[in-house]
Scaffold this motif. Sequence first.
Motif, PDB file in Angstrom:
ATOM      1  N   ASP A   1      -5.360   1.746   0.301  1.00 41.94           N
ATOM      2  CA  ASP A   1      -6.471   0.794   0.166  1.00 41.94           C
ATOM      3  C   ASP A   1      -7.784   1.523  -0.118  1.00 41.94           C
ATOM      4  O   ASP A   1      -8.840   1.135   0.386  1.00 41.94           O
ATOM      5  CB  ASP A   1      -6.624  -0.063   1.433  1.00 41.94           C
ATOM      6  CG  ASP A   1      -5.375  -0.874   1.735  1.00 41.94           C
ATOM      7  OD1 ASP A   1      -4.478  -0.933   0.881  1.00 41.94           O
ATOM      8  OD2 ASP A   1      -5.307  -1.453   2.836  1.00 41.94           O
TER       9      ASP A   1
ATOM     10  N   ASP B   1      -7.240   0.406  -4.270  1.00 41.94           N
ATOM     11  CA  ASP B   1      -6.902  -0.899  -3.717  1.00 41.94           C
ATOM     12  C   ASP B   1      -6.817  -1.972  -4.794  1.00 41.94           C
ATOM     13  O   ASP B   1      -7.550  -1.958  -5.779  1.00 41.94           O
ATOM     14  CB  ASP B   1      -7.951  -1.309  -2.669  1.00 41.94           C
ATOM     15  CG  ASP B   1      -7.499  -2.524  -1.883  1.00 41.94           C
ATOM     16  OD1 ASP B   1      -6.545  -2.388  -1.105  1.00 41.94           O
ATOM     17  OD2 ASP B   1      -8.070  -3.622  -2.075  1.00 41.94           O
TER      18      ASP B   1
ATOM     19  N   GLU C   1      -2.743   0.200  -7.225  1.00 40.73           N
ATOM     20  CA  GLU C   1      -1.792  -0.755  -6.642  1.00 40.73           C
ATOM     21  C   GLU C   1      -2.094  -2.179  -7.086  1.00 40.73           C
ATOM     22  O   GLU C   1      -3.203  -2.496  -7.492  1.00 40.73           O
ATOM     23  CB  GLU C   1      -1.742  -0.631  -5.117  1.00 40.73           C
ATOM     24  CG  GLU C   1      -3.023  -0.942  -4.393  1.00 40.73           C
ATOM     25  CD  GLU C   1      -2.861  -0.846  -2.873  1.00 40.73           C
ATOM     26  OE1 GLU C   1      -1.891  -0.257  -2.379  1.00 40.73           O
ATOM     27  OE2 GLU C   1      -3.728  -1.382  -2.171  1.00 40.73           O
TER      28      GLU C   1
HETATM   29 CA    CA Z   1      -3.701  -3.547   0.986  1.00 38.54          CA
END
Ligand code: CA
Length: 278
Positions: free
Chosen positions: A179, A201, A235
């Motif tokens: 994150d 993140d 991500e």
């Molecule tokens: Ca997350």
Amino acid sequence: GGSRHCFYSPAMKEDAQLKLMLRRDLQKAIEQDQLFLMFQPKVQCVGGALKVVGVEALVRWQHPQKGLVSPAEFIPAAEENGQIADIDRWVMAQVLNQLGQWYRRHEEATLPVSVNVSASLFSLDGFVEGMAELLSRTAVPAWLIELEVTEHVAMENYRHTLETMKKLKEMGVGLAIDDFGTGHSNLAYLRDFPVDVLKIDIAFVKDVHADSKKQALVRAMISMARSLSLKVIAEGVETEAERAFLESVECTRYQGYLFYRPMLTKDIDKLFAAGEEY
Ligand code: CA
Ligand code: C2E
Ligand code: CA
Ligand code: CA
């Protein structure tokens, strides 16, 4: 979305009875094998071709009455009531047992597995020793494990984190900051902590191709990572437009629904069995 069911939502946190119910149910979940793992592949773009470079273990809870409960619902609650350490321990043991089987079956075709580590496990005295013991008992080489630690967890106790990370690094365990960018912390810690990977993140990735502020932030993260010789993975990549932007700023590692959703153990087994062929 409005119609999504939340059985143990934060709004219920005020409700002591619901909290108690969750606590009791989670205890049973751990004891009665209601938890299971899924694994989401991470890919890298190499010379135009995509290669799977690892997988992230994600815990799931099959509740006997409520069905599948998302970790986004029960992990925060478990963090609050202290049950997270039991869950994390279960996940770690499960991942290492699984990795042991995969490694015996697929040897070099086995790819590293990332595990999310919460503050209460990471800060536990004896965490490193426990990891070492598990690795030797399951005969898994340390480089097959990567720990994902959020900035928040890492910053909770700076000196303890530093010491723990140094020992893990010495053992050969991989370390990622999860994150990344959401922690509101002084980035100087990146110079001290021996991490290998920054995971950008999902908040910065979503619609990044259409948002110049996000683009500036992602560029800054990538150039900083490069100057510190850290790998970067984005991500939550869901669209080709997001991926194309990321590639244009030389971010070539991705995780997200565009490539793979979290998969069952048996499908990861097939992925490893296929080696380079998938
Ligand atoms: Ca997350
Ligand atoms: P995380 O570590 O940031 O994990 C990524 C989450 O994003 C996962 O949700 C994953 O399924 C989801 N995801 C992956 N690709 C995409 C995408 O393209 N779009 C969108 N919208 N989402 C995507 P999941 O599995 O529900 O997990 C949620 C969070 O729960 C995780 O966030 C992590 O913080 C926590 N968690 C999951 N498993 C564990 C565990 O074993 N231990 C601990 N301590 N926390 C866990
Ligand atoms: Ca993660
Ligand atoms: Ca993450």
